[in-house]
Design an enzyme around this catalytic site. Structure first.
Site, PDB file in Angstrom:
ATOM      1  N   ASP A  50     -30.714 -13.974  41.158  1.00 40.36           N
ATOM      2  CA  ASP A  50     -30.305 -15.333  40.769  1.00 40.36           C
ATOM      3  C   ASP A  50     -28.996 -15.309  39.996  1.00 40.36           C
ATOM      4  O   ASP A  50     -28.118 -16.158  40.180  1.00 40.36           O
ATOM      5  CB  ASP A  50     -31.371 -15.974  39.849  1.00 40.36           C
ATOM      6  CG  ASP A  50     -32.609 -16.353  40.626  1.00 40.36           C
ATOM      7  OD1 ASP A  50     -32.602 -16.195  41.868  1.00 40.36           O
ATOM      8  OD2 ASP A  50     -33.600 -16.780  39.989  1.00 40.36           O
TER       9      ASP A  50
ATOM     10  N   PHE B  78     -25.288 -14.981  23.794  1.00 37.46           N
ATOM     11  CA  PHE B  78     -26.281 -15.276  22.752  1.00 37.46           C
ATOM     12  C   PHE B  78     -27.710 -15.025  23.231  1.00 37.46           C
ATOM     13  O   PHE B  78     -28.607 -14.879  22.402  1.00 37.46           O
ATOM     14  CB  PHE B  78     -26.217 -16.759  22.355  1.00 37.46           C
ATOM     15  CG  PHE B  78     -24.940 -17.201  21.705  1.00 37.46           C
ATOM     16  CD1 PHE B  78     -24.685 -16.898  20.379  1.00 37.46           C
ATOM     17  CD2 PHE B  78     -23.997 -17.934  22.402  1.00 37.46           C
ATOM     18  CE1 PHE B  78     -23.513 -17.319  19.764  1.00 37.46           C
ATOM     19  CE2 PHE B  78     -22.823 -18.356  21.804  1.00 37.46           C
ATOM     20  CZ  PHE B  78     -22.578 -18.045  20.482  1.00 37.46           C
TER      21      PHE B  78
ATOM     22  N   SER C 293     -26.930  -8.184  15.353  1.00 35.81           N
ATOM     23  CA  SER C 293     -27.719  -8.604  14.190  1.00 35.81           C
ATOM     24  C   SER C 293     -27.687  -7.535  13.109  1.00 35.81           C
ATOM     25  O   SER C 293     -27.658  -6.329  13.405  1.00 35.81           O
ATOM     26  CB  SER C 293     -29.161  -8.814  14.662  1.00 35.81           C
ATOM     27  OG  SER C 293     -30.052  -8.736  13.591  1.00 35.81           O
TER      28      SER C 293
ATOM     29  N   TYR D  46     -36.931  -5.779  18.297  1.00 36.02           N
ATOM     30  CA  TYR D  46     -35.806  -6.721  18.379  1.00 36.02           C
ATOM     31  C   TYR D  46     -34.514  -6.014  17.961  1.00 36.02           C
ATOM     32  O   TYR D  46     -33.506  -6.042  18.677  1.00 36.02           O
ATOM     33  CB  TYR D  46     -36.083  -7.928  17.474  1.00 36.02           C
ATOM     34  CG  TYR D  46     -34.867  -8.772  17.205  1.00 36.02           C
ATOM     35  CD1 TYR D  46     -34.345  -9.610  18.190  1.00 36.02           C
ATOM     36  CD2 TYR D  46     -34.214  -8.731  15.971  1.00 36.02           C
ATOM     37  CE1 TYR D  46     -33.214 -10.372  17.955  1.00 36.02           C
ATOM     38  CE2 TYR D  46     -33.083  -9.490  15.725  1.00 36.02           C
ATOM     39  CZ  TYR D  46     -32.588 -10.309  16.712  1.00 36.02           C
ATOM     40  OH  TYR D  46     -31.451 -11.062  16.473  1.00 36.02           O
TER      41      TYR D  46
ATOM     42  N   LYS E 173     -30.993  -4.801  20.080  1.00 35.86           N
ATOM     43  CA  LYS E 173     -29.604  -5.125  19.732  1.00 35.86           C
ATOM     44  C   LYS E 173     -28.767  -3.852  19.667  1.00 35.86           C
ATOM     45  O   LYS E 173     -27.629  -3.816  20.121  1.00 35.86           O
ATOM     46  CB  LYS E 173     -29.551  -5.858  18.383  1.00 35.86           C
ATOM     47  CG  LYS E 173     -30.142  -7.249  18.419  1.00 35.86           C
ATOM     48  CD  LYS E 173     -29.275  -8.191  19.228  1.00 35.86           C
ATOM     49  CE  LYS E 173     -29.898  -9.549  19.404  1.00 35.86           C
ATOM     50  NZ  LYS E 173     -29.131 -10.437  20.263  1.00 35.86           N
TER      51      LYS E 173
ATOM     52  N   PHE F 173     -43.657 -14.771   2.559  1.00 34.93           N
ATOM     53  CA  PHE F 173     -44.245 -13.570   3.178  1.00 34.93           C
ATOM     54  C   PHE F 173     -43.884 -12.324   2.355  1.00 34.93           C
ATOM     55  O   PHE F 173     -42.851 -11.714   2.578  1.00 34.93           O
ATOM     56  CB  PHE F 173     -43.785 -13.435   4.630  1.00 34.93           C
ATOM     57  CG  PHE F 173     -44.244 -14.582   5.490  1.00 34.93           C
ATOM     58  CD1 PHE F 173     -45.584 -14.691   5.859  1.00 34.93           C
ATOM     59  CD2 PHE F 173     -43.358 -15.569   5.896  1.00 34.93           C
ATOM     60  CE1 PHE F 173     -46.028 -15.757   6.635  1.00 34.93           C
ATOM     61  CE2 PHE F 173     -43.789 -16.631   6.670  1.00 34.93           C
ATOM     62  CZ  PHE F 173     -45.131 -16.727   7.035  1.00 34.93           C
TER      63      PHE F 173
ATOM     64  N   ARG G  47     -44.408  -9.838   6.636  1.00 34.98           N
ATOM     65  CA  ARG G  47     -44.378  -9.897   8.100  1.00 34.98           C
ATOM     66  C   ARG G  47     -43.874  -8.555   8.626  1.00 34.98           C
ATOM     67  O   ARG G  47     -43.010  -7.924   8.002  1.00 34.98           O
ATOM     68  CB  ARG G  47     -43.416 -10.996   8.572  1.00 34.98           C
ATOM     69  CG  ARG G  47     -43.906 -12.378   8.247  1.00 34.98           C
ATOM     70  CD  ARG G  47     -43.011 -13.433   8.857  1.00 34.98           C
ATOM     71  NE  ARG G  47     -41.624 -13.304   8.404  1.00 34.98           N
ATOM     72  CZ  ARG G  47     -40.713 -14.242   8.543  1.00 34.98           C
ATOM     73  NH1 ARG G  47     -41.030 -15.381   9.129  1.00 34.98           N
ATOM     74  NH2 ARG G  47     -39.477 -14.076   8.113  1.00 34.98           N
TER      75      ARG G  47
ATOM     76  N   GLY H 279     -41.798  -5.823  10.341  1.00 33.95           N
ATOM     77  CA  GLY H 279     -40.382  -5.676  10.693  1.00 33.95           C
ATOM     78  C   GLY H 279     -39.429  -6.216   9.634  1.00 33.95           C
ATOM     79  O   GLY H 279     -38.212  -6.018   9.738  1.00 33.95           O
TER      80      GLY H 279
HETATM   81  N1  LIG Z   1     -30.637 -17.188  14.290  1.00 33.77           N
HETATM   82  C1  LIG Z   1     -30.533 -16.079  13.589  1.00 33.77           C
HETATM   83  O1  LIG Z   1     -30.929 -16.024  12.423  1.00 33.77           O
HETATM   84  C2  LIG Z   1     -29.918 -14.833  14.179  1.00 33.77           C
HETATM   85  C3  LIG Z   1     -29.631 -13.733  13.352  1.00 33.77           C
HETATM   86  C4  LIG Z   1     -29.050 -12.593  13.916  1.00 33.77           C
HETATM   87  C5  LIG Z   1     -28.741 -12.568  15.278  1.00 33.77           C
HETATM   88  N2  LIG Z   1     -29.041 -13.652  16.050  1.00 33.77           N
HETATM   89  C6  LIG Z   1     -28.763 -13.595  17.496  1.00 33.77           C
HETATM   90  O2  LIG Z   1     -28.041 -14.756  17.874  1.00 33.77           O
HETATM   91  C7  LIG Z   1     -28.398 -15.130  19.201  1.00 33.77           C
HETATM   92  C8  LIG Z   1     -28.770 -16.600  19.222  1.00 33.77           C
HETATM   93  O3  LIG Z   1     -29.853 -16.831  18.311  1.00 33.77           O
HETATM   94  P1  LIG Z   1     -30.516 -18.264  18.183  1.00 33.77           P
HETATM   95  O4  LIG Z   1     -31.093 -18.362  16.824  1.00 33.77           O
HETATM   96  O5  LIG Z   1     -29.580 -19.290  18.674  1.00 33.77           O
HETATM   97  O6  LIG Z   1     -31.750 -18.102  19.206  1.00 33.77           O
HETATM   98  P2  LIG Z   1     -32.401 -19.203  20.159  1.00 33.77           P
HETATM   99  O7  LIG Z   1     -33.765 -18.694  20.480  1.00 33.77           O
HETATM  100  O8  LIG Z   1     -32.264 -20.557  19.595  1.00 33.77           O
HETATM  101  O9  LIG Z   1     -31.498 -19.104  21.468  1.00 33.77           O
HETATM  102  C9  LIG Z   1     -31.576 -18.020  22.362  1.00 33.77           C
HETATM  103  C10 LIG Z   1     -31.569 -18.596  23.762  1.00 33.77           C
HETATM  104  O10 LIG Z   1     -31.569 -17.497  24.694  1.00 33.77           O
HETATM  105  C11 LIG Z   1     -32.314 -17.897  25.814  1.00 33.77           C
HETATM  106  N3  LIG Z   1     -32.753 -16.717  26.554  1.00 33.77           N
HETATM  107  C12 LIG Z   1     -33.511 -15.692  26.087  1.00 33.77           C
HETATM  108  N4  LIG Z   1     -33.700 -14.794  27.061  1.00 33.77           N
HETATM  109  C13 LIG Z   1     -33.059 -15.258  28.167  1.00 33.77           C
HETATM  110  C14 LIG Z   1     -32.903 -14.789  29.487  1.00 33.77           C
HETATM  111  N5  LIG Z   1     -33.481 -13.650  29.892  1.00 33.77           N
HETATM  112  N6  LIG Z   1     -32.200 -15.533  30.360  1.00 33.77           N
HETATM  113  C15 LIG Z   1     -31.638 -16.702  29.991  1.00 33.77           C
HETATM  114  N7  LIG Z   1     -31.754 -17.203  28.745  1.00 33.77           N
HETATM  115  C16 LIG Z   1     -32.454 -16.489  27.844  1.00 33.77           C
HETATM  116  C17 LIG Z   1     -33.488 -18.693  25.235  1.00 33.77           C
HETATM  117  O11 LIG Z   1     -34.054 -19.536  26.212  1.00 33.77           O
HETATM  118  C18 LIG Z   1     -32.825 -19.438  24.073  1.00 33.77           C
HETATM  119  O12 LIG Z   1     -32.459 -20.753  24.431  1.00 33.77           O
HETATM  120  C19 LIG Z   1     -29.526 -14.198  19.623  1.00 33.77           C
HETATM  121  O13 LIG Z   1     -28.979 -13.153  20.401  1.00 33.77           O
HETATM  122  C20 LIG Z   1     -30.047 -13.648  18.307  1.00 33.77           C
HETATM  123  O14 LIG Z   1     -30.595 -12.376  18.463  1.00 33.77           O
HETATM  124  C21 LIG Z   1     -29.608 -14.785  15.539  1.00 33.77           C
END
Ligand SMILES: NC(=O)c1ccc[n+]([C@@H]2O[C@H](COP(=O)([O-])OP(=O)(O)OC[C@H]3O[C@@H](n4cnc5c(N)ncnc54)[C@H](O)[C@@H]3O)[C@@H](O)[C@H]2O)c1
Length: 336
Positions: free
Chosen positions: A62, A83, A127, A151, A155, A214, A293, A295
């Site tokens: 796809d 992301f 992260s 997780y 990364k 937590f 929690r 991790g």
């Molecule tokens: N929010 C935080 O505190 C934080 C901290 C450190 C790193 N990050 C990183 O930032 C990025 C965004 O985080 P966020 O908080 O916006 O998360 P989020 O869950 O809101 O968004 C992630 C999106 O990725 C999509 N997704 C996951 N796997 C997928 C796949 N196989 N195909 C297509 N889409 C897919 C999900 O549907 C989701 O909409 C992530 O990579 C996360 O690891 C976030």
């Protein structure tokens, strides 16, 4: 300008898309496997700028078809911001395969297709969790990597794979976020389930529910975890800056911490919120102490001088700004 944004329906992806459209009027090709309220708002407000493709990036066939489709439309991607990931640390300890498979396969497929279609600029959401238990504070980019959860491991492995593809011409910037929080106007955190401190805390304050902390037996002054909270406005700004530098070929293959060089304990965030919002609530706010929690590491505070020195990036917002933005966002949801 055409920017491909994976995970663009999520919290940080949708906020970044919004700012990219506002600043550059760019076309944003969003790939996500789900639709969200944030995505709906973007599609509604910017129908000409958004192309959304509901695709699971782990499905190579796809995903390849999408690149083929963009290619036949002669739509040239200038840069990718990646992301998409599963993001819940504690869940990743219970569901190791789910996290490693999704986060690594999606990254590998993306890199392979970028290579195949000669798209060379990538910003990757990494992260601070890759550092694991800190050996010293604040944590700089040279701190040893010791991921404590699946997780975090996903990364670290993704960073390694990205580095491998740089030998094939990929030009990347890894951004190791500390704790992004806050909202950009009508776009906020809508994780399901929500596991992040600030939205949970503000919702408890507004709804009068007992808030759970937590763990209060971490090796920190008050026993609760310490984190470095960066406003989503600042976080997104760092992406725009990195993207400009990549596109202007002023930088290549870098890894930056994104934080504010200051940590707050969970209890300090709770107390700060009480100080700001106590007068606005009509019930008594209460919290309980629950188990740690899986991790969660005790302290994550960034040494974020590298991006400041190399790119002049300086966060502008404080914890109070984050709390206020989330309060306004949650109140607005109730009144809608
Ligand atoms: N929010 C935080 O505190 C934080 C901290 C450190 C790193 N990050 C990183 O930032 C990025 C965004 O985080 P966020 O908080 O916006 O998360 P989020 O869950 O809101 O968004 C992630 C999106 O990725 C999509 N997704 C996951 N796997 C997928 C796949 N196989 N195909 C297509 N889409 C897919 C999900 O549907 C989701 O909409 C992530 O990579 C996360 O690891 C976030």
């Amino acid at each position: 300008m055409n920017i491909l944004i994976t995970g663009g329906a999520g919290y940080i992806g949708s906020c970044t898309t919004f700012k990219i459209i506002q600043k550059y009027n760019a076309k944003c090709i969003i790939i996500d496997k789900q639709e969200t309220s944030n995505l709906e708002k973007l599609k509604l407000n910017y129908p000409k700028n958004i192309e959304f493709y509901k695709i699971d990036m782990c499905n190579y066939t796809d995903f390849n078809e999408l690149f083929e489709h963009l290619n036949t439309k002669s739509l040239r991607i200038d840069s990718v911001i990646h992301f998409a990931a599963y993001t819940i640390v504690s869940e990743s300890e219970k569901e190791i395969h789910k996290y490693l498979h999704n986060n690594i396969t999606s990254t590998l497929n993306l890199l392979d297709l970028m290579n195949k279609y000669e798209i060379n600029n990538l910003i990757f959401s990494s992260s601070a969790s890759v550092y694991g238990q800190a050996k010293y504070i604040p944590i700089d980019e040279n701190h040893p990597l010791n991921p404590q959860s699946s997780y975090a491991l996903s990364k670290k492995i993704s960073e390694d794979i990205i580095s491998k593809y740089s030998q094939k011409g990929l030009n990347f910037i890894n951004l190791r976020y500390f704790n992004p929080a806050g909202t950009i106007g009508h776009l906020g955190e809508e994780h399901n389930p929500e596991t992040h401190l600030i939205p949970l805390l503000i919702k408890s304050l507004i709804e009068g529910k007992i808030f759970k902390i937590f763990g209060n037996d971490f090796p920190t002054p008050d026993g609760t975890c310490i984190r470095d909270f960066i406003h989503i406005e600042d976080l997104v700004e760092s992406h725009l800056l990195c993207m400009e530098k990549l596109l202007n070929e002023e930088i290549e293959n870098e890894t930056f911490n994104i934080g504010i060089n200051k940590g707050y304990s969970v209890l300090e965030v709770v107390n700060k919120s009480m100080e700001i919002f106590n007068k606005k609530i009509h019930h008594k706010f209460r919290y309980t102490i629950d188990n740690r929690r899986e991790g969660d590491v005790p302290i994550l505070v960034a040494q974020a001088e590298k991006i400041k020195n190399k790119l002049g990036f300086q966060p502008k917002y404080k914890l109070e700004d984050i709390l206020l933005s989330v309060w306004n966002y949650e109140i607005q949801k109730i009144s809608l």
